[in-house]
Structure formats: structure tokens, C-alpha cells
Design a protein around this motif. Structure first.
Motif, PDB file in Angstrom:
ATOM      1  N   GLU A 131       0.830  -1.207   0.000  1.00  0.00           N
ATOM      2  CA  GLU A 131       0.000   0.000   0.000  1.00  0.00           C
ATOM      3  C   GLU A 131       0.868   1.262   0.000  1.00  0.00           C
ATOM      4  O   GLU A 131       0.635   2.197  -0.764  1.00  0.00           O
TER       5      GLU A 131
ATOM      6  N   ARG B  88       1.419  -2.891  20.224  1.00  0.00           N
ATOM      7  CA  ARG B  88       0.196  -3.703  20.297  1.00  0.00           C
ATOM      8  C   ARG B  88       0.519  -5.188  20.431  1.00  0.00           C
ATOM      9  O   ARG B  88      -0.207  -5.922  21.096  1.00  0.00           O
ATOM     10  N   HIS B 104      -9.381   9.890  13.971  1.00  0.00           N
ATOM     11  CA  HIS B 104     -10.692   9.272  14.196  1.00  0.00           C
ATOM     12  C   HIS B 104     -11.684  10.319  14.699  1.00  0.00           C
ATOM     13  O   HIS B 104     -12.798  10.435  14.188  1.00  0.00           O
ATOM     14  N   LEU B 108     -15.351  12.196  12.999  1.00  0.00           N
ATOM     15  CA  LEU B 108     -16.659  12.038  13.644  1.00  0.00           C
ATOM     16  C   LEU B 108     -17.399  13.358  13.814  1.00  0.00           C
ATOM     17  O   LEU B 108     -18.601  13.369  14.085  1.00  0.00           O
ATOM     18  N   TYR B 133      -4.099   4.671   7.666  1.00  0.00           N
ATOM     19  CA  TYR B 133      -5.315   4.554   8.465  1.00  0.00           C
ATOM     20  C   TYR B 133      -6.577   4.686   7.607  1.00  0.00           C
ATOM     21  O   TYR B 133      -7.675   4.416   8.081  1.00  0.00           O
ATOM     22  N   GLY B 134      -6.439   5.146   6.381  1.00  0.00           N
ATOM     23  CA  GLY B 134      -7.600   5.266   5.495  1.00  0.00           C
ATOM     24  C   GLY B 134      -8.221   6.651   5.457  1.00  0.00           C
ATOM     25  O   GLY B 134      -9.294   6.841   4.895  1.00  0.00           O
ATOM     26  N   PHE B 135      -7.538   7.649   6.018  1.00  0.00           N
ATOM     27  CA  PHE B 135      -8.150   8.975   6.145  1.00  0.00           C
ATOM     28  C   PHE B 135      -7.643  10.002   5.125  1.00  0.00           C
ATOM     29  O   PHE B 135      -7.915  11.197   5.277  1.00  0.00           O
ATOM     30  N   HIS B 138     -10.215  12.360   3.840  1.00  0.00           N
ATOM     31  CA  HIS B 138     -10.865  13.237   4.813  1.00  0.00           C
ATOM     32  C   HIS B 138      -9.983  14.419   5.187  1.00  0.00           C
ATOM     33  O   HIS B 138     -10.465  15.384   5.770  1.00  0.00           O
TER      34      HIS B 138
ATOM     35  N   GLU C 100     -19.972   3.226  11.773  1.00  0.00           N
ATOM     36  CA  GLU C 100     -18.674   3.901  11.859  1.00  0.00           C
ATOM     37  C   GLU C 100     -18.022   3.628  13.208  1.00  0.00           C
ATOM     38  O   GLU C 100     -16.811   3.405  13.284  1.00  0.00           O
ATOM     39  N   HIS C 104     -14.318   2.072  13.501  1.00  0.00           N
ATOM     40  CA  HIS C 104     -13.218   2.767  14.183  1.00  0.00           C
ATOM     41  C   HIS C 104     -12.603   1.870  15.250  1.00  0.00           C
ATOM     42  O   HIS C 104     -11.382   1.713  15.322  1.00  0.00           O
ATOM     43  N   THR C 107     -10.434  -0.987  13.902  1.00  0.00           N
ATOM     44  CA  THR C 107      -9.092  -0.660  13.399  1.00  0.00           C
ATOM     45  C   THR C 107      -8.120  -0.367  14.538  1.00  0.00           C
ATOM     46  O   THR C 107      -6.908  -0.358  14.309  1.00  0.00           O
ATOM     47  N   GLU C 131     -16.201   2.291   2.294  1.00  0.00           N
ATOM     48  CA  GLU C 131     -15.525   3.168   1.328  1.00  0.00           C
ATOM     49  C   GLU C 131     -15.593   4.629   1.760  1.00  0.00           C
ATOM     50  O   GLU C 131     -14.591   5.342   1.730  1.00  0.00           O
ATOM     51  N   ASN C 132     -16.775   5.058   2.160  1.00  0.00           N
ATOM     52  CA  ASN C 132     -16.925   6.470   2.539  1.00  0.00           C
ATOM     53  C   ASN C 132     -16.058   6.822   3.737  1.00  0.00           C
ATOM     54  O   ASN C 132     -15.488   7.908   3.814  1.00  0.00           O
ATOM     55  N   TYR C 133     -15.969   5.925   4.692  1.00  0.00           N
ATOM     56  CA  TYR C 133     -15.234   6.217   5.923  1.00  0.00           C
ATOM     57  C   TYR C 133     -13.730   5.983   5.762  1.00  0.00           C
ATOM     58  O   TYR C 133     -12.956   6.373   6.621  1.00  0.00           O
ATOM     59  N   GLY C 134     -13.334   5.326   4.706  1.00  0.00           N
ATOM     60  CA  GLY C 134     -11.902   5.102   4.476  1.00  0.00           C
ATOM     61  C   GLY C 134     -11.389   3.754   4.956  1.00  0.00           C
ATOM     62  O   GLY C 134     -10.186   3.522   4.978  1.00  0.00           O
ATOM     63  N   PHE C 135     -12.286   2.846   5.311  1.00  0.00           N
ATOM     64  CA  PHE C 135     -11.854   1.589   5.936  1.00  0.00           C
ATOM     65  C   PHE C 135     -11.894   0.385   4.989  1.00  0.00           C
ATOM     66  O   PHE C 135     -11.776  -0.756   5.446  1.00  0.00           O
ATOM     67  N   HIS C 137      -9.768  -0.909   3.044  1.00  0.00           N
ATOM     68  CA  HIS C 137      -8.593  -1.780   3.068  1.00  0.00           C
ATOM     69  C   HIS C 137      -8.460  -2.537   4.389  1.00  0.00           C
ATOM     70  O   HIS C 137      -7.730  -3.519   4.458  1.00  0.00           O
ATOM     71  N   HIS C 138      -9.112  -2.064   5.417  1.00  0.00           N
ATOM     72  CA  HIS C 138      -9.008  -2.725   6.721  1.00  0.00           C
ATOM     73  C   HIS C 138     -10.005  -3.868   6.851  1.00  0.00           C
ATOM     74  O   HIS C 138      -9.887  -4.687   7.749  1.00  0.00           O
TER      75      HIS C 138
ATOM     76  N   GLU D 131     -16.693  10.174  -5.222  1.00  0.00           N
ATOM     77  CA  GLU D 131     -16.006   9.017  -4.638  1.00  0.00           C
ATOM     78  C   GLU D 131     -16.826   7.738  -4.821  1.00  0.00           C
ATOM     79  O   GLU D 131     -16.311   6.698  -5.231  1.00  0.00           O
ATOM     80  N   ASN D 132     -18.111   7.828  -4.510  1.00  0.00           N
ATOM     81  CA  ASN D 132     -18.949   6.629  -4.600  1.00  0.00           C
ATOM     82  C   ASN D 132     -19.025   6.103  -6.029  1.00  0.00           C
ATOM     83  O   ASN D 132     -19.037   4.895  -6.254  1.00  0.00           O
TER      84      ASN D 132
END
Lengths: 249, 249, 249, 249, 249, 249
Positions: A131, B88, B104, B108, B133-135, B138, C100, C104, C107, C131-135, C137-138, D131-132
Motif C-alpha cells: 500500500e 500492540r 478518528h 466524527l 489509516y484510510g483517512f 478526509h 462507523e 473505528h 481498526t 468506502e466512505n469512511y476510508g476503511f 482496506h481494513h 467518490e462513490n
């Protein structure tokens, strides 16, 4: 040209394996030296092992930078590329991680590849690197042969057997053109696996050496402009006090 | 509940600042203890500093795990989240990095945010974390106020002035709803900046404490199934020999 | 602190289940109230159900904002997070969706997770949110146990059996560290499933409550600067005329 | 062929504008009817307005499905595409949102485009849709002319002036080949803007009509296999009770 | 309206099939002409075939632009969309590739689709196009029925049988709402496959014709502003000398 | 080792420049031969030019494969990498495009880079390649100095002046560590620009030669397993008839 290959773990046998593999692909004018940190884990199979080994990698680069045998390029010979960006900061020479090296090479000779690594738990490290480097879409799958790293040294026949099995599964199931070997300890297995599998097998140590030669041959070193410039000198404490007011350049 | 906040650098003043900021948001039943590694850099402003500090972070977690004052959750109080995945691995408790915590929280309460960090060169660390982190989508922009980290301790008035200026530029230019402060050393500035800027200012130490309380309150700890399981015990050499045959669980 | 948990569907039994689950994780100083819209579907299993329920959610938030029992934070207790951004616009309080919230949390304690939801057809909603929240890939995989939502109320034994089966398949096949439960109606099953599955089970209602406490504890509310500011007052017609010239702040 | 264009807001003047724009591009055999919900906001400029209007959109589709004038395709004529997936669930006919329509068209005649919408605060809606739908990389920038939607009706000269200014800035600064107009209320401005700006101006209502004709001409309707199948019939309560045990197909 | 459908390969039988399929969906006012390059491969099943055929496609467009029968829109009827951007550069008319056409249509009637193409080796071409167009997330899987392209002409029964088998597997395994046929040579099979499979089957030639009608109906042509403007006139040598100092507009 | 550098355009002066630049970085054992197609555009500045030149590139590779002077690796010396995948199909040797070569090298010595190309209209080609190769996030910006390609030959002083200006703007504004030169015709300018700009300047021809040496040195050639296997032999017609029933291996 002098390329320093750093085995991030402290198992001398693996350093030797890696050094020989590196030397076997080096160009006529290239001299390979292989080292390992004085301190650290005997193999790298977790984020914990990797965090510890990163310090060893950077200290090896610093030692070389201050030594009397100038280094033209560094290769970090663990598939997690531990300490890569930190190592780049402390030298003008190029620094190549073997995971990135193998990924780059794989994209140049195939459109899609799979990775076959040692343990399932280290697959996440390969995924994160894919990634970060931009190669997620080029990699179909990260697979594990479930071999502890040191078994490559200590139990090579069984290890190779499992590796071959997993590579053959990748060939059959993954719709790929090449396989990347996901461990520095597999550096001496490329030819054997290429013969057994029947598609290109890409190994990181050898790939790293050739990329290091390539960059050094272009007189391209790590950029010292911007975020990979030498670190700001500052005090360090405790067992890291020797890094205080670092002077490298 | 006992939350251990680890300042990854070795500047005690900053540990105190961070500890106080953490305590100021802690819930009634939460006890905050703030520590710092015995060894490492006095501030973290490069990949090099970060690699060294990661070892300190993990050793602090290990010390706590073996100590007599059980810890329910850890917060790593440097905006690069150094050593996060390694930490972790060595505990069942949740471990939160302050960069991830702030990101995060920011998602929100706003749809888009910017980050204001200290030095331009550390912006890349924030960018990499946003991607991991996927952000990335945002965050509109990672900005730097060009303040060395320790100036937050030693030259606070000028530092705050520059921070305010950069935050106001972010507010005006970036089409955002919130600002994330990109340094653990800014932990005591949230209220002041919120007043000065006029939009939500999100700070990582406080965010991390509350996320730690949240996870611990849910009895959710770091997964010990899969790739964050305890590291395989193995020999370590040299200055890291004490990690040999690690026994944690 | 007063957290209002809104069950977006109109099944009182589910509201009770959700309210109890929320209360069971609430901090000592937190008061939970659970409500549901007066109008809407008895369960949410389609985009259609979700669009209708979004109105109910927003109206519940508006009612609370104008009520005499001030709310410090809202939780929207349906895994599609219906009406989330609209609800955020009409309040200064934080508003958390349970999808969400669960993502969160997941992750923070694992590197990869899977979602186990009710019906296959609602999996797409979870995919879109990831997808919208960015997760994206997680999350390894969105799975469905093929249980209609209300079966969780009406036919709990069979529902739980199917859930356990699907969670065990996820554990075995998905290379994950945690599982996210994809329905508000599963709020009371966390402990049972955690015991049965053997890896962390993350449930959204409880996660949402703790995130709401976290944000409210930080005095962080929905940003009223930028695109989540209060809606411009304007005429509404017909059955929505009561929203004309909305005054909230 | 009968295409029903649904103006999701309740301003009849805008419905007329949209209907005329739709009719002006319709093929000879196409009949356009334009409707609006009985209930809802007079314009859509927020997530709140959008959530409310989504119900109106779906109810309009349901009414048409049960009506005596069969509809071959639907166009949702608000740039946020409110209620799109819900509407698709309740019909076999194709349903097109004008934002997606314009984005699709833009990618077919240019490699990069910008969007010019009404208010800055609604830009986020366009960003989320890009994005969507997968078009984030094709859109250089979402711009706002800062015109309230109804000014397009009530104050057209100033509104057009601002739109032209913003489009000219996009042309000069954005390195694009086309501009997408980001509001259904701009449906009658395409020709005027095309003349003024000097590059293709893509408008969603007209684009939506032509895509609707295209799909209907191919006898391609919304897939009733999988997650867009008709919703499961179930009870609804209160003002939505009429949706109980929905029978559509 | 005159739509020129260009079969990029040189098999006249396939041109006829494609032309008939195109005509069968054309609107009353649309005239279809189908052509093929004078030079090139008889089928397109590799990057090599595609590179050669791209020249033929562009030359066909140039010939039409200079011809006496003005063309309102072009369709490139091979699923790799060979020469698409080059063709767009040399005309003001819209140019549609059948892969993009089918992908666009598929996203309008389903949330997720799979592609069923001819040979496994050409799957990579579809994957690359999905990425370039932004539809990677909407496509679950690219499948191959392992039929050489010309078998669609020469051995249609077996070819159709294999296609049906692969489509049924896609329906069963892929969690999709629609299937895209991945070869221009399948243009006459849509109805047969739709009946056999039981979910929407989307075919590119017919989709391309309708999108071409849509764009031409909107008077939207390829943007001549920016990077799709006419190529700069310049000398060409050898067999391409006739392109020297190209004059098109 | 014999590396064949193919200038995809037909300007002999540029072939000479490229050949010399290639030779200047070649390792002692490497022999460089530089060729150009017999037919094609004198420069490549559009998708049209690129489509035509791709044929020339592939024919040059085929000629070499059938020639008496075996080639160990190919470099395609135009920044759009025309015909790359097609060329790979027709040889077992590695084939490197200079754009990909430069991108790979740039990511190894910097975390972020910008591209400076000739004309604004060809920027889109670089953007598409960055996306396809996975390097979009590593590139901050694609810039154009607005120099026609042949001005690099015919009007070198002005061209270099403009290039330096644009590179200095990139250095100042883009927050980068390196610059990639976006045209094969700049192959002789690397040293001059490096001196003038003060950060690493990465040029594709030299990068391609070193990557070609690297791959050939590893005995890694284009994968003949999977989608880069030799094309299926088949009839070609017209001016491409000589490709009928291609026999290469």
C-alpha cells in the motif's frame, strides 16, 4: 562501487547467505560487504522484531557513514524494509529495501504478481508495504508457506518443499505472471525455485543489489532536500546518547 | 482504570505537559500515569528520531506489562505513532496512537479537516499515517507552522502565535470543518486555540485518552488472534538481549 | 452526561435491547435514553427502509434538541448509519453511527477485520460505508448470516446459531483479528459471541456509546463551521411543513 | 417512451424549468413528465434537505409505479441524487441521478472536468458522490459560485453572472476539458454558459434524460437480482404506514 | 444522426455482426454504418493486437472526418477500447469505447457487476480499463470463458455454451446484480444470454450506440479545449507519412 | 550485455541524443544501440502521436528479436511509454519505459516528487501512467514548461531556460525531494539541471538503461507465463500483413 548489504537480524549464517546471494549478482565493478547489527533479534517475524531491528539497521548505516570504507549504496535485507526512511535520512547514498526492490522488479516483467512469505502473521507487513509503495493493485495475493524464518537455515529441505508447494498454488490459482519471495532468507533459493515453478521468481536481495547499482551508477543518492534531509542534531539520552548532536554529512 | 500515557521522547517537561493534558480530560474513574523512555531523543522530528523512539515506546509498554501496577490501556503520545503495531503485539491492552486518535475524532465531527504540525519535514509522517489509516480523503491538507518541537516548551509565546497564524490560514483556505493539531507537545493548547480559531481543534493526547477509556470500557483489547498476537519468543543479542525468549502473556 | 440512543426502526423490543446494551457499557456518569421514531419501518433491510428511517432519525434528533432534557451526544443505532450527516447538521452535539463506531474500534485493536451482517442484500450498505469512511482496506470481507433482522428478536436461538457459524467461517477463512457485528439488533450478543468465537467481537451500539462519551468528554461537538453548519432555514411543504424556517441553534 | 423527471424539491417553478429542459433534449418518441413531491423542502442545500427530499423522491416513484401511466425510466433532478438507491429498489425501470449522469457524460468527452455548484456547503455532497461513483480522479475540483439555489429562479441575472465568473475561473485554473453544472436548477442555462465559457458545459437533467433513453432503449432496467431487488414487505408505522407490506412488482 | 461503428479488427463477419447489433438498438432517426480498418489483426486478443488495431481505428476516424458522409458519433467496437483517446483527439464528434460504455451502463442498473470476457489473457486489459475509468470498486471480478474471439463466429454453439456456464458461475459466486460481456463479438448474444442467465446482461456495442446517441443528442462532442484538442500538425515519416501536417478541423 | 534503446519518434537527432545519454551511464560491459522506427511522427505530443508511435516501437522490437544481434533488454525512450505492454508480449527480454523507469527511481530516493514535462497537453499522459503504475500518491504535481518537444533539439537555450524556471517553481512550491524530467528529449540535460536546481533530477533514459541492466543482470525477463505470453499467431491484413502468424519465440 561498494554496496553494503545489511542483514537486519543478528544471525550470521543468514548474513552469509545474503552476502553470497548479493555477490552472485553483483556487476564486475561492484564490491559487496554484508553486515548485521551487533544487537537485535535473530530473525524478524513480528512488528516487535521489526521495531528493534530498525535501530540496528540505522546504526549500521551510521557506522558505515563514519567508517573508512565509503559505501556507495545500502541494501536493507529484510522483507519488511525495517528502518528504511530513517536510514535514508542519515546518508547521501541510496538505500534500498528488499521488499520494495522486489516489488519494483516484479512490476517491470509482469502485470500481476503474488508474494510468498514465511509466516502468515508477517503477511500484514507485506500488505502495508504494498500500500505504501503504491503496488497494491499489482499484487494479487500475499501468501505464507508457514515456515519460521530460521527454518530456512536450519531445516532447508522441508522449508524449500513448503515454499515450492505454496508457489505452485500461487501459479495455479492467482492469475499472475511472477512470484515475489517474501523473505531475505530465501536469497539463495531463486534458481531452484525458478526451475521448479516455471515462472519468474523475484527475490529481494538480488533485486536490491541491482537497483543499488543502478542508482549509484546514475549518481542518484537519497535526496537531501526536503523530508529526507539529515536529521536535526539534538540530544539523545541513555543507551542512545551516542546519537546526540549527530554529525553525518 | 489505569491509562499509561507514554511520551516517546525523553523531555520530562513534555511528559508533564502531556500527562496534565491527559489527566484534565480523564473520566472520574480513570487514573493517568505518564512516562517516557529512559533512552531516546529529546524530541521527534524525523524518521530517524522516530525509529529510535519506537524502541523506547515498546520498552515502556513491556516494563508496564511486567510491572506491579497493571495498565488497562496505553496512549503513545507522539504524532507519528512510533512503535504502534509493535506495542500492540506485546500487550492485551488496547494501544492508541495520538495521530490515529485525532484523525478518528476529526472524522466524527467534520467531513473534512486539515492537520497543522510543527515542521514541514514531519508532514510526510502525517501523510503516510493518513494513508495507512484510510483517512487521506478526509484530510484536505497537512500544514506546518515551522516550529521546532521543543520551542513549544521553551518559546511558547512565539510558537503559539505561529500556530494560530497557520490554523487561521487553514480555516480560510482549506474548506474544512476542523483542525487536527499535529504534535503531542501541543496538548495543553487546545482550549486556547479553539477560542482563537473558531472551529473545533482536535488534539491527539486528549483524544487518545478518551479512545483508550472507550476501548477499555468495552473490555476490548488488542486482538491476540492473528498478526497482533504476542511475538514468537526467540534470542536477541547485544543491548537487546533482555528481550530474548520474551514472556509477556 | 446524557446520551440519546436512537433506534432508527420502530420496533420497541429492539429499542429496549439496544437501550439495555447501551446502558450496560455506559460510564458511571452517563445516562442513556433510548428512543425510536414514531413513524417508519419495523426493521431496516434495504435502501428503501433506510431512506425512510433517515427521516425518523433526524426528527428524533430535532425533537431532542427542542426538548427539555438536553442531550450531550447521539448514537444512531442501525448499521447503515441512516441520516448521519443530516442529523449532524441539526445539532451541536456529536452524532455517532454504530457502523462507523464499530469500524473505528475495529481498526484500533486489529489490522484487518470482517463484518458479519444479517442479510446478503444489506452487505452493499456496509461496503459503501467502508468506502466512505476510508476503511475498505481494513475490512477483508462483508459476510451475511442470512438472518432477517427481526429474527434476532423473534427467533433468537436460530439466529445466534447462524451468526456463530458465519463468524467461525470468518475466523477460519478471512485472515483477520476481529469481527464487526453488522446489525444494531445484535447489541446484546457481544459477550456470547466473544466466548463462542475466540477473537474480539465488536458491536456498534456499545462502540457508539463509548465514542459518544469520548467526544462529549472532550467537549467536541459536530463542527458548525463549514458543511455541517445548521441548515439554512426555508419553507417546507406538506407533511414536512413543520420543518419550515427551522430554528435550532 | 415515458420518462418521469422528478424534481426532488417542492418548488413548482423549478419543476417547470427542469421539465422544459428535459423536453428540449428528448428524442422524438420520448414523452417527458415532470413532477415534484407533495411534501419537502423548497430547495435542497444541505444533508438535512436531502434526507427529507429522498422520501419525496421514493414516494414519487412508488406513485408512478402504481399509477396508470407506465413510466419507462426515472430521472432524479437534484445534483445530490437523493434517494437514488432506494428509488432503484422499488422499480424495474432504470433510475438515473443527474449528478451521476453529468459525471458519466463528462468522462466521455474529456479526461478531466470540474464541477461548479451553488453553495460551498453542498460541495461535500458532490465530493462524496464522485467518490462513490468512482470519478474522483476525473474531477479536478468542486467549485461553488455561492448562489442560493432559489436565486437561480428569483434572481437569475446575478446568478448567471456569478456562474459565468466561476466557470471562467475553472477554465483558466483547473486544467480541464469540460465543466459539470452542479445543480438541477441550472438546467436551462447550458446553451448560454456554453457560449460564454468556450468549453463543453455538461448539465445533469439533460444528461439524465439521454441516459434514461439509452437504458430504456436497451431494455435495461434496474437489476432485480441481488441488492437492488424489491424491498422485503414489512410493517411501517405512523406517517409511513402506507408503505406497510409494500407490493410493487 | 449518423453513428459510425468501427470494428477494430479486420474480420468482416464480425463487422457485420456488430453492425447488425448496433442497428437493432438504434433510435428511429439513427443511421448506423459499420466499418473496419483495411489493415490489422483478424481478432484482438493481446496488447500486441491492440496496439496494431489502434492505428486502424484512428485511421478509420480520420477517413470518416474527411469523407463526404459526416459522422455524428463514433463507437469503437472492441472491448479493449483501442485507440480511444487518440481517436477523440482527431474529431469533434463524441467517441465511445464499448468497454467504457458497458461499464457505465452496468453501474446505472446495479451496484456491483462482473465481466465475462473471452480469453484469460485479455482479462488484464479489462482490469486496466476498470482502473482508468474509475470502476474498479464496482466490478467484483473479471472472468474468462476461455473462448478465442473468432470462435464466436466460427464455433458459436460451443462458444455460447461456455459463455453461459461462466455467466452462471458469476451469478452464483460473485454477489452481483449484472454481467458485462467482455467482447465486441458477443454483440448478438445479449438476448439469448439474458434469457439463460436471469439477470441483466450488458453488452458494449449496443451500450455504445445508445451513449453515442445520448451525447450527440445533447450536442456534446469531444472537448477540443485542453488535452483532447486536435494534435499539433507535424511531419510523419514512412508508411505514416500521410499523417504529416494533419488538417482535420 | 546489449541494450537496445528505441526512440519512438523518427527524429534522428533525438535518437542520437538519447543514444549518447544512454551510453554515458551504461556499465562497462553494456553495449547501447539506439534506433528509431522507420515510420511515425517526428515527435510525440498527443495521444494520436503516441498511438502511431506504438506500432513503430513494437516493430523495432520485432525486428531486433529476428535480427542477428541479440538484444538483452529494451528501453522505450518516450515519456508516454508507448507500446510498452505490446512490446513486452513479443520478447522474453525485459522492456522498460522511461516514464516508469524515472518514477521507480524517484520513489527510491525521495518520498514525493514532481514531474516537469514539455507541453501541458501531454501532462494527462503522465497522470494516467502514474495511476497505472501505482505512483499517484508519490507525485505531487505534473507540470509543463510549455516547450514543444523538438525545441529541445532546435532551440535548446530557450528550452533549457524554461525548464529551469519550471523546475525552480516545482522546488519552491511543491514540497518535494526530487524532480522527474518528463521527456526523452531531455536526456542530455540531467547534469545541467541538477546543478541549476539543487535537488535530484531524475531522467528516464538513463534510469531505463540502469533498470534494464539490473533486470538483465538478474536474468529476469518479461514473464512468458500469463498475460504477457507471446501473442497467439493469427492473420493480419493490409499494411500489417507481415505480422500474420507471428513467430517469435
Amino acid at each position: 562501487m561498494h554496496i553494503r548489504v545489511i542483514n537486519p537480524n543478528t544471525t550470521r549464517g543468514m548474513t552469509d547467505t545474503i552476502g553470497k546471494a548479493a555477490a552472485s549478482v553483483a556487476a564486475p565493478g561492484t564490491r559487496i560487504t554484508a553486515t548485521q547489527p551487533a544487537s537485535g533479534p535473530v530473525s524478524i517475524e513480528s512488528h516487535f522484531d521489526e521495531a528493534i531491528s530498525a535501530v540496528g539497521v540505522v546504526e549500521e548505516v551510521l557506522a558505515a557513514e563514519r567508517g573508512e570504507d565509503p559505501v556507495d549504496a545500502y541494501v536493507i535485507a529484510c522483507f519488511g524494509d525495517p528502518g528504511l526512511l530513517a536510514a535514508r535520512e542519515v546518508t547521501r547514498a541510496p538505500v534500498i529495501g528488499i521488499a520494495e526492490a522486489a516489488f519494483h522488479m516484479a512490476t517491470l516483467i509482469s502485470t500481476r504478481f503474488s508474494v510468498v512469505t514465511t509466516l502468515g502473521r508477517t503477511g500484514i507487513i507485506a500488505e502495508h508495504l504494498l500500500e505504501n509503495y503504491g503496488f497494491s493493485h499489482h499484487c494479487r495475493r500475499v501468501r505464507a508457506a508457514e515456515i519460521p524464518v530460521l527454518d530456512l537455515e536450519e531445516n532447508p529441505d522441508l522449508a524449500v518443499e513448503r515454499l515450492i508447494d505454496e508457489c505452485l498454488r500461487a501459479k495455479k490459482e492467482d492469475n499472475i505472471g511472477a512470484i515475489v519471495l517474501g523473505c531475505g532468507g530465501m536469497a539463495d533459493l531463486t534458481d531452484q525455485l525458478t526451475d521448479a515453478i516455471g515462472l519468474p521468481i523475484i527475490e529481494g536481495v538480488s533485486s536490491g543489489v541491482k537497483l543499488a547499482e543502478a542508482l549509484a551508477g546514475l549518481k542518484l543518492g537519497t535526496s537531501k532536500y526536503g523530508d529526507l534531509a539529515y536529521p536535526r542534531p539534538k540530544p539523545f539520552t541513555g543507551q542512545f546518547e551516542h546519537h546526540s548532536n549527530i554529525k553525518i554529512q
